[in-house]
Design an enzyme around this catalytic site. Structure first.
Site, mmCIF file in Angstrom:
data_model
loop_
_atom_site.group_PDB
_atom_site.id
_atom_site.type_symbol
_atom_site.label_atom_id
_atom_site.label_comp_id
_atom_site.label_asym_id
_atom_site.label_seq_id
_atom_site.Cartn_x
_atom_site.Cartn_y
_atom_site.Cartn_z
ATOM 1 N N MET A 196 -3.206 -3.252 -7.647
ATOM 2 C CA MET A 196 -3.908 -4.942 -7.424
ATOM 3 C C MET A 196 -5.156 -4.624 -6.042
ATOM 4 O O MET A 196 -5.229 -4.888 -5.237
ATOM 5 C CB MET A 196 -2.905 -5.201 -5.684
ATOM 6 C CG MET A 196 -0.720 -5.501 -6.234
ATOM 7 S SD MET A 196 0.122 -5.731 -5.156
ATOM 8 C CE MET A 196 1.158 -5.866 -6.177
ATOM 9 N N SER A 197 -5.684 -3.804 -6.629
ATOM 10 C CA SER A 197 -6.986 -3.451 -6.029
ATOM 11 C C SER A 197 -8.346 -2.824 -6.544
ATOM 12 O O SER A 197 -8.363 -2.720 -8.101
ATOM 13 C CB SER A 197 -6.854 -2.137 -4.987
ATOM 14 O OG SER A 197 -6.317 -1.072 -5.987
ATOM 15 N N HIS A 241 -7.079 -5.842 0.812
ATOM 16 C CA HIS A 241 -7.044 -6.720 -0.294
ATOM 17 C C HIS A 241 -6.631 -8.032 0.006
ATOM 18 O O HIS A 241 -6.762 -8.720 0.259
ATOM 19 C CB HIS A 241 -4.992 -5.219 -0.329
ATOM 20 C CG HIS A 241 -4.573 -4.663 -0.693
ATOM 21 N ND1 HIS A 241 -4.537 -3.466 0.534
ATOM 22 C CD2 HIS A 241 -5.342 -3.634 -1.518
ATOM 23 C CE1 HIS A 241 -4.413 -2.467 -0.096
ATOM 24 N NE2 HIS A 241 -5.086 -2.651 -1.624
ATOM 25 N N ASN A 297 4.844 4.604 -10.548
ATOM 26 C CA ASN A 297 5.536 4.692 -10.715
ATOM 27 C C ASN A 297 5.801 4.420 -12.424
ATOM 28 O O ASN A 297 4.770 3.375 -12.794
ATOM 29 C CB ASN A 297 6.429 3.356 -10.057
ATOM 30 C CG ASN A 297 5.922 2.006 -9.997
ATOM 31 O OD1 ASN A 297 5.158 1.889 -8.872
ATOM 32 N ND2 ASN A 297 5.560 1.324 -10.790
ATOM 33 N N HIS A 332 8.230 0.224 -2.709
ATOM 34 C CA HIS A 332 6.529 0.025 -2.101
ATOM 35 C C HIS A 332 7.054 1.440 -1.805
ATOM 36 O O HIS A 332 5.973 2.552 -0.953
ATOM 37 C CB HIS A 332 5.859 -0.424 -0.788
ATOM 38 C CG HIS A 332 4.810 0.042 -0.473
ATOM 39 N ND1 HIS A 332 3.662 -0.342 -1.362
ATOM 40 C CD2 HIS A 332 4.915 -0.069 1.320
ATOM 41 C CE1 HIS A 332 2.420 0.101 -0.234
ATOM 42 N NE2 HIS A 332 3.254 0.900 1.038
ATOM 43 N N SER A 370 -3.694 3.777 -1.517
ATOM 44 C CA SER A 370 -1.978 3.953 -0.778
ATOM 45 C C SER A 370 -1.403 5.592 -1.363
ATOM 46 O O SER A 370 -1.472 5.941 -1.998
ATOM 47 C CB SER A 370 -0.830 2.839 -1.531
ATOM 48 O OG SER A 370 -1.587 1.387 -1.509
ATOM 49 N N HIS A 424 -2.447 6.955 8.286
ATOM 50 C CA HIS A 424 -3.760 7.139 9.226
ATOM 51 C C HIS A 424 -3.990 5.054 9.404
ATOM 52 O O HIS A 424 -3.675 4.336 9.279
ATOM 53 C CB HIS A 424 -4.706 7.053 8.242
ATOM 54 C CG HIS A 424 -4.800 8.221 7.261
ATOM 55 N ND1 HIS A 424 -5.402 9.127 7.617
ATOM 56 C CD2 HIS A 424 -4.017 9.360 6.541
ATOM 57 C CE1 HIS A 424 -4.718 10.589 7.248
ATOM 58 N NE2 HIS A 424 -3.851 10.501 6.374
ATOM 59 N N ALA A 470 -3.211 3.504 -6.618
ATOM 60 C CA ALA A 470 -1.672 3.884 -6.602
ATOM 61 C C ALA A 470 -1.497 2.364 -7.447
ATOM 62 O O ALA A 470 -1.839 1.438 -7.781
ATOM 63 C CB ALA A 470 -0.664 3.475 -5.438
ATOM 64 N N TYR A 519 -4.404 -9.406 -2.099
ATOM 65 C CA TYR A 519 -3.086 -10.583 -1.391
ATOM 66 C C TYR A 519 -2.415 -10.413 -0.204
ATOM 67 O O TYR A 519 -2.016 -11.058 0.149
ATOM 68 C CB TYR A 519 -2.053 -9.514 -2.150
ATOM 69 C CG TYR A 519 -1.880 -7.972 -1.165
ATOM 70 C CD1 TYR A 519 -1.524 -7.768 -0.362
ATOM 71 C CD2 TYR A 519 -2.132 -7.107 -2.587
ATOM 72 C CE1 TYR A 519 -1.598 -5.855 0.101
ATOM 73 C CE2 TYR A 519 -1.908 -5.789 -2.288
ATOM 74 C CZ TYR A 519 -1.585 -5.034 -1.057
ATOM 75 O OH TYR A 519 -1.170 -4.225 -0.626
ATOM 76 N N GLU A 520 -4.169 -9.752 0.553
ATOM 77 C CA GLU A 520 -3.628 -10.267 2.158
ATOM 78 C C GLU A 520 -4.411 -11.478 2.635
ATOM 79 O O GLU A 520 -4.205 -12.173 3.427
ATOM 80 C CB GLU A 520 -4.811 -8.940 3.119
ATOM 81 C CG GLU A 520 -3.280 -7.831 2.622
ATOM 82 C CD GLU A 520 -4.312 -6.550 3.555
ATOM 83 O OE1 GLU A 520 -3.872 -5.927 4.538
ATOM 84 O OE2 GLU A 520 -5.015 -6.020 2.925
#
Ligand code: HPA
Length: 274
Positions: free
Chosen positions: A213-214, A86, A237, A249, A33, A64, A116, A88-89
């Site tokens: 998360m990846s 991901h 962060n 985000h 990200s 992109h 990220a 989470y998708e």
């Protein structure tokens, strides 16, 4: 048949190979990200939109569209994957990791992952880059569940899943380019919620330095395929509860943009050494 296994990956690789002019890529680079800007540095790029690749899904990364780009970085042929599937998708772990199978089928022996992440280590600041020394799989999913895929190891050794040789090259690249580079452990969680402060305290106790998360499913499949892996987290962060700031985000993406130049310099120098 596993629609995201090795046979499917071979078919996907065949469908892009001639069209993109893939010859002998030294590495595949997964862009996290906000880090998609590295794609603009790729020389002589040829592109396949994810929607055109069998087994891939359409996805959008900031600035992109999801695409596989073949070109040159640091004088070396590479494949870049801008956009992820991901978990989470709603994607299964094997789907998350499918682009790695395709990159391997296209001949890449090195996988460079980026993401990220929230900083769990209290001394991190937004914008810091962290070399991933190791990971903790807190997704409680594994992309290798099921029958063994052709070319996979059943029980992959994970004792050096982030290659010591590549870690040394990354550290040398950081020195050479003057890009500060920390090192630490990445904890992969499912998301899509950011963590609670209590969860971040737990992660700290477990030995994590960053959380995201990846990445974990991709690195597991790379290990099963015998690829050499290196990776960098961009700390966008401080993780939940370390400061009183809420995590958004939008901030994550903004920090990515600010760090994009340093990240691109580091990765380009690294690829040149392969
Ligand atoms: N937690 C999990 N994933 C993230 C974070 C975070 O704080 N920041 C960017 N990705």
């Amino acid at each position: 048949m596993n629609l995201h296994g090795s046979a499917a990956a071979k078919a996907a690789a065949r469908s892009v190979s001639d069209r993109l002019g893939v010859k002998a890529p030294v590495a595949a680079i997964i862009l996290g990200s906000g880090l998609g800007e590295l794609a603009d540095r790729i020389e002589q790029p040829t592109r396949a939109n994810y929607s055109e690749i069998p087994g891939f899904f359409s996805t959008h990364v900031e600035g992109h569209k999801g695409e596989l780009i073949r070109g040159f970085l640091g004088g070396k042929e590479i494949l870049a994957l801008a956009g992820r599937f991901h978990m989470y998708e709603g994607h299964e772990a094997r789907v998350s990791a499918f682009p790695v199978r395709v990159a391997s089928a296209l001949g890449a022996k090195v996988l460079f992952v980026s993401n990220a992440a929230g900083g769990v280590r209290r001394t991190f600041k937004p914008g810091d880059l962290m070399l991933i020394e190791d990971h903790i799989n807190l997704m409680f999913r594994n992309p290798l569940i099921g029958p063994v895929e052709a070319g996979d190891t059943r029980f992959p050794d994970m004792s050096a899943s982030y290659s010591p040789r590549l870690i040394a090259l990354l550290q040398a690249s950081a020195k050479e380019t003057g890009v500060p580079l920390a090192a630490g452990v990445y904890a992969g969680l499912l998301g899509p919620t950011y963590e609670t402060p209590a969860e971040v305290r737990m992660l700290e106790k477990l030995g994590a330095d960053a959380t995201g998360m990846s990445t974990v499913p991709e690195v597991i499949v790379a290990a099963a395929l015998g690829m050499e892996v290196a990776g960098v987290s961009l700390i966008t962060n401080l993780a939940s509860g370390i400061t009183s700031d809420a995590i958004s985000h939008a901030d994550v993406v903004e920090v990515g943009k600010q760090a994009a130049g340093r990240f691109a310099n580091l990765v380009t120098a690294f690829i040149a050494k392969l």
